[in-house]
Design an enzyme around this catalytic site. Structure first.
Site, mmCIF file in Angstrom:
data_model
loop_
_atom_site.group_PDB
_atom_site.id
_atom_site.type_symbol
_atom_site.label_atom_id
_atom_site.label_comp_id
_atom_site.label_asym_id
_atom_site.label_seq_id
_atom_site.Cartn_x
_atom_site.Cartn_y
_atom_site.Cartn_z
ATOM 1 N N LYS A 1 -40.933 22.096 27.262
ATOM 2 C CA LYS A 1 -41.243 20.900 28.051
ATOM 3 C C LYS A 1 -40.540 21.045 29.396
ATOM 4 C CE LYS A 1 -43.463 16.970 27.471
ATOM 5 N NZ LYS A 1 -44.565 16.645 26.535
ATOM 6 N N ASP B 1 -48.207 15.707 31.457
ATOM 7 C CA ASP B 1 -47.544 14.665 30.666
ATOM 8 C C ASP B 1 -47.466 13.470 31.631
ATOM 9 O OD1 ASP B 1 -45.967 14.331 27.933
ATOM 10 O OD2 ASP B 1 -44.710 13.367 29.425
#
Ligand code: NDP
Ligand code: 2IT
Length: 453
Positions: A130, A170
């Site tokens: 991430k 995201d």
């Protein structure tokens, strides 16, 4: 050596807290997993001996870097960029990029940790990662967004690659940002490869990726209700968020015959007791991704609806709930209110939207409750399919991809049910336990095969 010679759950968590001071979201995510994995490992000395959980809870690497860019006034701005590469035991690191002022190392470490389990659950060969930045895209011009994305990728490019680490979107990172970052990667590396997913259809993107997370979360809901011979049809749904995940979840609930009565953003929530039509959902999509304007204007536009500034939608009675905004957007009290008002099922579109107290409320109440690492995996699953299409230099049809998404979500549901069935005190399925154990086993066994690395 026996299991008894190894640290117990609280000793393990004390170590996690000591090694990650102040990283509350990361510690929370590890605890939620460790509570289940410690039970599961009770008689499995090989996992203890190899320190597998401790190794998964220690990212392979955390990269942080300076991102300088020039705003439209000619002022120099400095942001912090990150990529957390948590674990690549079963495939290249894979996971989104978040641009939001709240981004810090703890949040990205929790997301990369969760992603490792989620990606394992999809059945596709993807590790967990991430990244992102504390850059705030709100109120920025297109040129400012472009300059920031180019500067961010100018450092990130040396850490990613189609077989190394494949980021995606995201919060705050959608098609526009992915386009700018892909353009800069291609320019610097002189390579046209599938280094990012969520790309535009003209340059290697996949059909169905945009819809996949929200649709997938509703498919998971449908699968859970199916175990009770029930479905989304006729159900009233409360949904939070108004971004990519929330709007597509709303669309799928509507398609399956349900009624969506709330959406929200960081400023408050919309209550529309008549239910949202496709036209209203399309208005929200346009408002948030094209006009980039507040959701509150919905109440002026559509009569019968109301805007609740500074509030969350969890006090509105519903049959099913889909939290699709951000982490820790629901606490134990709010979870209790939902249950008290008759909510029978919760499917998380966001990552870790319910805090640990709330998780325990749902488990104790014995309702159908799916954790994000299982129920929001549709997005990364179609990202995995985008990677396959890019490697094969082919494009699959919309029908093919819709079917694959549905099949993958059913597969994840059934896997979680297999490990979680009968584990709630009322004899119901503990999908949290199921997701944690099923996600863990594949990664852990791959790590065992590699020896001490
Ligand atoms: P978007 O940026 O498209 O939308 C985010 C939405 O959440 C907006 O409505 C935003 O409101 C709201 N929001 C963001 N931060 C906060 C906050 N601190 N408090 C209240 N509301 C907030 O993001 P996505 O829809 O892509 O992501 C939503 C969630 O889903 C995240 O948890 C993400 O990690 C998760 N997720 C996303 C996937 C994807 O494919 N995109 C895949 C799997 C999970 P506002 O506009 O006011 O900022
Ligand atoms: O949290 C997530 O799963 C995402 N943001 C999507 C990740 C991806 O690589 O598609």
């Amino acid at each position: 050596m026996s299991v008894a010679d190894h640290v117990d759950l609280e000793q393990f968590m004390a170590g996690v807290e000591r090694r990650n001071p102040g990283e509350t979201e990361f510690i929370q995510a590890v605890r939620e997993v460790a509570e289940d994995i410690y039970d599961f490992m009770e008689d499995k000395v090989h996992y203890h001996e190899a320190q597998i959980l401790r190794r998964i809870a220690e990212p392979d690497r955390v990269i942080s870097f300076r991102v300088c860019w020039e705003d439209d006034n000619g002022s120099i701005r400095v942001q912090r960029g990150y990529r957390v590469q948590n674990n690549n035991a079963i495939g290249p690191y894979k996971g989104g990029l978040r641009f939001h002022p709240s981004v810090n190392q703890s949040i990205l470490k929790f997301l990369a940790f969760e992603q490792t389990f989620k990606n394992s659950l999809t059945g596709l060969p993807m590790g967990g990662g991430k990244g992102g930045s504390d850059f705030n895209p709100k109120g920025k011009s297109n040129n400012e967004i472009m300059r920031f994305c180019q500067s961010f990728m100018t450092e990130l490019y040396r850490h990613v690659g189609e077989d190394t680490d494949v980021p995606a979107g995201d919060i705050g990172v959608g098609a526009r940002e992915i386009g700018y970052m892909f353009g800069q990667y291609k320019r610097i590396s002189n390579k046209f490869t599938g280094v990012l997913t969520g790309k535009g259809l003209e340059f290697g993107g996949s059909l169905v990726r945009t819809e996949a997370t929200g649709y997938g979360a509703v498919y998971f809901m449908q699968n859970m209700l199916g175990t009770k011979s029930d479905s989304c049809e006729g159900k009233t749904a409360v949904i939070s968020g108004s971004g990519n995940v929330a709007t597509h979840a709303a669309e799928k609930v509507l398609q399956l015959g349900g009624k969506v009565i709330t959406l929200s953003d960081s400023q408050g929530f919309i209550h529309d007791p008549d239910g949202m039509s496709q036209e209203k959902i399309d208005w929200v999509k346009h408002q948030k991704t094209v006009a980039r304007a507040p959701l509150s204007e919905y109440a002026d536009k559509f009569s019968g609806s109301s805007w609740h500034a500074g509030e969350k939608p969890w006090g509105i009675a519903c049959d099913i709930a889909l939290p699709c905004a951000t982490q820790n957007e629901m606490d134990g009290e709010q979870a209790k209110t939902l249950v008290k008002n008759g909510c029978i099922a919760v499917s998380e579109g966001a990552n870790m939207p319910v805090n640990l107290d709330g998780v325990h409320v749902f488990k104790d109440a014995g309702i159908l409750y799916a954790p994000g690492k299982a129920s929001n995996a549709g997005g990364v699953a179609v990202s995995g399919l985008e990677m396959s299409q890019n490697s094969g230099r082919i494009s699959w049809s919309e029908d093919q991809l819709q079917d694959q998404l549905k099949d993958i979500m059913k597969g994840i549901h059934d896997t979680c049910a297999e490990y979680g069935k009968g584990h709630l005190s009322n004899g119901g399925c503990d999908y949290v336990k199921g997701a944690n154990i099923a996600g863990f086993v594949k990664v852990a066994d791959a790590m065992l095969a590699f020896g001490v690395v």
